[in-house]
Design a protein around this motif. Structure first.
Motif, PDB file in Angstrom:
ATOM      1  N   UNK A  92       0.839  -1.195   0.000  1.00  0.00           N
ATOM      2  CA  UNK A  92       0.000   0.000   0.000  1.00  0.00           C
ATOM      3  C   UNK A  92       0.880   1.252   0.000  1.00  0.00           C
ATOM      4  N   UNK A  93       0.610   2.179  -0.915  1.00  0.00           N
ATOM      5  CA  UNK A  93       1.428   3.393  -0.963  1.00  0.00           C
ATOM      6  C   UNK A  93       0.992   4.409   0.088  1.00  0.00           C
ATOM      7  N   UNK A 114      -9.060   6.184   4.252  1.00  0.00           N
ATOM      8  CA  UNK A 114      -8.998   5.571   2.919  1.00  0.00           C
ATOM      9  C   UNK A 114      -7.573   5.091   2.689  1.00  0.00           C
ATOM     10  N   UNK A 115      -7.399   4.244   1.685  1.00  0.00           N
ATOM     11  CA  UNK A 115      -6.060   3.770   1.342  1.00  0.00           C
ATOM     12  C   UNK A 115      -5.905   3.807  -0.171  1.00  0.00           C
ATOM     13  N   UNK A 116      -4.668   3.927  -0.613  1.00  0.00           N
ATOM     14  CA  UNK A 116      -4.354   4.025  -2.041  1.00  0.00           C
ATOM     15  C   UNK A 116      -3.240   3.028  -2.342  1.00  0.00           C
ATOM     16  N   UNK A 117      -3.505   2.120  -3.263  1.00  0.00           N
ATOM     17  CA  UNK A 117      -2.511   1.108  -3.618  1.00  0.00           C
ATOM     18  C   UNK A 117      -1.379   1.725  -4.431  1.00  0.00           C
ATOM     19  N   UNK A 118      -0.240   1.070  -4.421  1.00  0.00           N
ATOM     20  CA  UNK A 118       0.897   1.517  -5.230  1.00  0.00           C
ATOM     21  C   UNK A 118       0.493   1.520  -6.707  1.00  0.00           C
ATOM     22  N   UNK A 119       0.738   2.632  -7.382  1.00  0.00           N
ATOM     23  CA  UNK A 119       0.415   2.740  -8.794  1.00  0.00           C
ATOM     24  C   UNK A 119      -1.013   3.151  -9.102  1.00  0.00           C
ATOM     25  N   UNK A 120      -1.835   3.292  -8.066  1.00  0.00           N
ATOM     26  CA  UNK A 120      -3.236   3.664  -8.262  1.00  0.00           C
ATOM     27  C   UNK A 120      -3.376   5.183  -8.384  1.00  0.00           C
ATOM     28  N   UNK A 121      -4.459   5.619  -9.013  1.00  0.00           N
ATOM     29  CA  UNK A 121      -4.831   7.032  -9.015  1.00  0.00           C
ATOM     30  C   UNK A 121      -6.162   7.159  -8.286  1.00  0.00           C
ATOM     31  N   UNK A 122      -6.152   7.918  -7.197  1.00  0.00           N
ATOM     32  CA  UNK A 122      -7.305   8.019  -6.297  1.00  0.00           C
ATOM     33  C   UNK A 122      -7.774   9.465  -6.264  1.00  0.00           C
ATOM     34  N   UNK A 123      -9.082   9.679  -6.402  1.00  0.00           N
ATOM     35  CA  UNK A 123      -9.629  11.024  -6.431  1.00  0.00           C
ATOM     36  C   UNK A 123     -10.336  11.410  -5.149  1.00  0.00           C
ATOM     37  N   UNK A 165      -1.335   8.496   9.417  1.00  0.00           N
ATOM     38  CA  UNK A 165      -1.013   8.578   8.000  1.00  0.00           C
ATOM     39  C   UNK A 165       0.265   7.786   7.760  1.00  0.00           C
ATOM     40  N   UNK A 166       0.206   6.860   6.803  1.00  0.00           N
ATOM     41  CA  UNK A 166       1.350   5.996   6.509  1.00  0.00           C
ATOM     42  C   UNK A 166       1.641   6.099   5.016  1.00  0.00           C
ATOM     43  N   UNK A 167       2.885   6.426   4.658  1.00  0.00           N
ATOM     44  CA  UNK A 167       3.306   6.495   3.257  1.00  0.00           C
ATOM     45  C   UNK A 167       4.347   5.404   3.014  1.00  0.00           C
ATOM     46  N   UNK A 168       4.026   4.500   2.127  1.00  0.00           N
ATOM     47  CA  UNK A 168       4.946   3.416   1.744  1.00  0.00           C
ATOM     48  C   UNK A 168       5.489   2.692   2.975  1.00  0.00           C
ATOM     49  N   UNK A 169       4.588   2.422   3.934  1.00  0.00           N
ATOM     50  CA  UNK A 169       4.965   1.658   5.121  1.00  0.00           C
ATOM     51  C   UNK A 169       5.542   2.470   6.259  1.00  0.00           C
ATOM     52  N   UNK A 170       5.782   3.762   6.046  1.00  0.00           N
ATOM     53  CA  UNK A 170       6.379   4.608   7.080  1.00  0.00           C
ATOM     54  C   UNK A 170       5.338   5.546   7.680  1.00  0.00           C
ATOM     55  N   UNK A 171       5.035   5.405   8.987  1.00  0.00           N
ATOM     56  CA  UNK A 171       4.075   6.323   9.620  1.00  0.00           C
ATOM     57  C   UNK A 171       4.613   7.758   9.623  1.00  0.00           C
TER      58      UNK A 171
END
Length: 245
Positions: free
Chosen positions: A1-2, A27-36, A63-69
């Motif tokens: 998860x990105x 909400x969550x956004x997968x790696x490579x996804x475009x979320x609006x 908030x977590x970005x690429x596994x890093x809180x």
């Protein structure tokens, strides 16, 4: 998860002056996804981007970005991984800095060498070319300025791009060009997008999923197929879709 957002609250001010701009957003956004993120002005969608980017310091939740809180202070590596493109290309570029300075200083700040070659490649990647390298913002059209802003965001080689209404300040004739550029860049660079827009047709073109916001809250998350079929279940989301047809 990105990107993983859990029970995010964002507020401005304190005491009786406190304004709760975002309430328990998840909400969550997968790696490579475009979320609006869509909704009316003041619904909190841009505030979420500002919280992720570190521009809204008063927040709680996770908030977590690429596994890093994320914490209140962001390490330098965060700004290499996450970049933001703002709504107004007229305001986001320094008026007395040439395109070369804008891109060169960003590359230098993030520790890159071979800056000349990288500046040229960035300009090529956003469809401008070398002839724009030593121009100043006042010598560029709105669309060209936004291409420079996108090039600046790409300079650190980020994984996640936050797009805050990136075409709403541009002429209609130019909007499609910038959106198509972003689609191509996402594909070529494997980028993940979180995009704020009030225009559902833009989100339908750019995103796989979207969250509908009202009064600081996410009222529904739906796929773009449901958007196209007008298949929202929440009354506000239904009215938003109906108004866009």
């Amino acid at each position: 998860m990105m990107l993983d957002i859990d029970t995010l609250n964002v507020w401005f001010g304190s005491g009786r002056d406190r304004v709760d701009a975002v309430k328990a957003a998840t909400f969550s956004v997968a790696r490579g996804e475009s979320f609006g993120l869509v909704g009316e002005s003041g619904s909190g969608k841009s505030t979420i981007l500002r919280a992720i980017s570190g521009l809204a310091p008063q927040w709680s939740g996770r908030m977590v970005v690429d596994g890093t809180p994320l914490t209140k202070t962001r390490p330098k590596a965060f700004y290499k991984a996450v970049q933001m493109v703002f709504q107004d290309p007229y305001a986001s570029l320094h008026p007395r800095h040439s395109v070369d300075q804008v891109l060169g200083e960003t590359l230098h700040l993030h520790g890159f060498g071979d800056i000349d070659a990288r500046v040229v490649k960035l300009l090529d990647d956003v469809g401008l070319g070398q002839k724009f390298r030593f121009r100043y913002p006042h010598q560029l059209s709105g669309g060209q300025r936004q291409r420079v802003a996108i090039a600046r965001a790409l300079a650190p080689e980020p994984q996640l791009l936050l797009l805050d209404e990136p075409t709403s300040a541009l002429d209609v004739s130019v909007q499609g060009e910038i959106l198509n550029l972003l689609v191509d860049l996402r594909r070529d660079r494997g980028l993940t997008f979180v995009m704020v827009s009030h225009d559902l047709s833009v989100v339908g073109h750019m995103c796989e999923r979207l969250a509908v916001m009202q009064n600081g809250q996410i009222v529904e998350v739906l796929g773009v197929d449901a958007l196209r079929q007008n298949a929202a279940t929440h009354p506000y989301a239904q009215s938003l879709l109906a108004a866009s047809i």
